[in-house]
Design a protein around this motif. Sequence first.
Motif, mmCIF file in Angstrom:
data_model
loop_
_atom_site.group_PDB
_atom_site.id
_atom_site.type_symbol
_atom_site.label_atom_id
_atom_site.label_comp_id
_atom_site.label_asym_id
_atom_site.label_seq_id
_atom_site.Cartn_x
_atom_site.Cartn_y
_atom_site.Cartn_z
ATOM 1 N N LEU A 42 0.823 -1.208 0.000
ATOM 2 C CA LEU A 42 0.000 0.000 0.000
ATOM 3 C C LEU A 42 0.854 1.253 0.000
ATOM 4 N N SER A 43 1.973 1.212 0.700
ATOM 5 C CA SER A 43 2.871 2.360 0.749
ATOM 6 C C SER A 43 3.446 2.675 -0.637
ATOM 7 N N CYS A 44 3.898 1.645 -1.335
ATOM 8 C CA CYS A 44 4.441 1.854 -2.686
ATOM 9 C C CYS A 44 3.361 2.360 -3.641
ATOM 10 N N GLU A 45 2.181 1.788 -3.529
ATOM 11 C CA GLU A 45 1.072 2.244 -4.371
ATOM 12 C C GLU A 45 0.732 3.697 -4.068
ATOM 13 N N ARG A 70 -3.648 10.655 10.456
ATOM 14 C CA ARG A 70 -3.897 12.071 10.748
ATOM 15 C C ARG A 70 -2.616 12.878 10.946
ATOM 16 N N LYS A 71 -1.629 12.284 11.567
ATOM 17 C CA LYS A 71 -0.421 13.032 11.912
ATOM 18 C C LYS A 71 0.621 12.917 10.801
ATOM 19 N N PRO A 72 1.299 14.037 10.481
ATOM 20 C CA PRO A 72 2.310 14.011 9.411
ATOM 21 C C PRO A 72 3.380 12.935 9.611
ATOM 22 N N HIS A 73 3.822 12.727 10.867
ATOM 23 C CA HIS A 73 4.868 11.712 11.074
ATOM 24 C C HIS A 73 4.345 10.305 10.809
ATOM 25 N N GLU A 74 3.025 10.076 11.031
ATOM 26 C CA GLU A 74 2.437 8.772 10.711
ATOM 27 C C GLU A 74 2.416 8.559 9.198
ATOM 28 N N LYS A 75 2.080 9.617 8.454
ATOM 29 C CA LYS A 75 2.059 9.525 6.988
ATOM 30 C C LYS A 75 3.474 9.280 6.454
ATOM 31 N N ALA A 76 4.447 9.989 7.017
ATOM 32 C CA ALA A 76 5.836 9.807 6.579
ATOM 33 C C ALA A 76 6.314 8.393 6.883
ATOM 34 N N LYS A 77 5.966 7.876 8.053
ATOM 35 C CA LYS A 77 6.359 6.511 8.424
ATOM 36 C C LYS A 77 5.728 5.500 7.473
ATOM 37 N N PHE A 78 4.450 5.710 7.136
ATOM 38 C CA PHE A 78 3.759 4.825 6.198
ATOM 39 C C PHE A 78 4.450 4.841 4.831
ATOM 40 N N LEU A 79 4.740 6.029 4.300
ATOM 41 C CA LEU A 79 5.391 6.111 2.988
ATOM 42 C C LEU A 79 6.786 5.496 3.015
ATOM 43 N N SER A 80 7.452 5.548 4.152
ATOM 44 C CA SER A 80 8.813 5.002 4.235
ATOM 45 C C SER A 80 8.841 3.470 4.247
ATOM 46 N N LEU A 81 7.658 2.831 4.343
ATOM 47 C CA LEU A 81 7.609 1.366 4.305
ATOM 48 C C LEU A 81 7.974 0.807 2.936
ATOM 49 N N CYS A 82 7.795 1.599 1.890
ATOM 50 C CA CYS A 82 8.105 1.139 0.536
ATOM 51 C C CYS A 82 9.617 0.972 0.405
ATOM 52 N N PRO A 83 10.077 -0.212 -0.028
ATOM 53 C CA PRO A 83 11.527 -0.399 -0.218
ATOM 54 C C PRO A 83 12.061 0.659 -1.163
ATOM 55 N N LYS A 84 13.261 1.130 -0.885
ATOM 56 C CA LYS A 84 13.766 2.246 -1.670
ATOM 57 C C LYS A 84 15.249 2.140 -1.928
ATOM 58 N N ASP A 85 15.644 2.943 -2.898
ATOM 59 C CA ASP A 85 17.064 3.123 -3.136
ATOM 60 C C ASP A 85 17.407 4.521 -2.635
ATOM 61 N N GLN A 86 18.578 4.984 -2.912
ATOM 62 C CA GLN A 86 19.021 6.259 -2.358
ATOM 63 C C GLN A 86 18.242 7.461 -2.895
ATOM 64 N N ASN A 87 17.539 7.345 -4.023
ATOM 65 C CA ASN A 87 16.800 8.465 -4.584
ATOM 66 C C ASN A 87 15.392 8.590 -4.034
ATOM 67 N N ASN A 88 14.862 7.562 -3.385
ATOM 68 C CA ASN A 88 13.473 7.583 -2.931
ATOM 69 C C ASN A 88 13.212 8.568 -1.800
ATOM 70 N N ASP A 89 14.227 8.890 -0.982
ATOM 71 C CA ASP A 89 14.004 9.859 0.082
ATOM 72 C C ASP A 89 13.578 11.201 -0.493
ATOM 73 N N LYS A 90 14.181 11.603 -1.609
ATOM 74 C CA LYS A 90 13.805 12.862 -2.251
ATOM 75 C C LYS A 90 12.382 12.770 -2.794
ATOM 76 N N ILE A 95 6.703 14.449 -2.452
ATOM 77 C CA ILE A 95 5.278 14.138 -2.320
ATOM 78 C C ILE A 95 4.712 14.788 -1.063
ATOM 79 N N LYS A 96 5.463 14.749 0.020
ATOM 80 C CA LYS A 96 4.982 15.404 1.233
ATOM 81 C C LYS A 96 4.799 16.897 0.995
ATOM 82 N N GLY A 97 5.682 17.495 0.195
ATOM 83 C CA GLY A 97 5.542 18.908 -0.141
ATOM 84 C C GLY A 97 4.316 19.180 -0.988
#
Length: 101
Positions: A42-45, A70-90, A95-97
């Motif tokens: 769901l996070s990757c989607e 509801r909380k921004p840190h919860e949304k960020a934690k959810f999005l961070s579940l998607c496996p990533k490479d070094q470019n995904n943090d940006k 997206i948060k912006g």
Amino acid sequence: MKFLTKATLSLAIIGSLSILNAEMATLSNGKTINSLGGDTKLSCEALLCLASPTKPSECEPSLRKYFSLRKPHEKAKFLSLCPKDQNNDKITQDIKGLTGE
């Protein structure tokens, strides 16, 4: 990116979501990956759907999960579940912006 039509973007998202739903996929470099499941999937989607100006119906479960948080840190934690490479943090930061988080 303005040259892409909404239909093209929708097809790209649907294709990407289909890859996420596959049990196993072989990448162009020959590496094999197992499918994602649960909140990781769901996070990757959600990342794909939030980045797109069009939202096909396949986006509904992942966006429902994202916007239920509801909380921004919860949304960020959810999005961070998607496996990533070094470019995904940006990408996650972009997206948060866009979503005002």
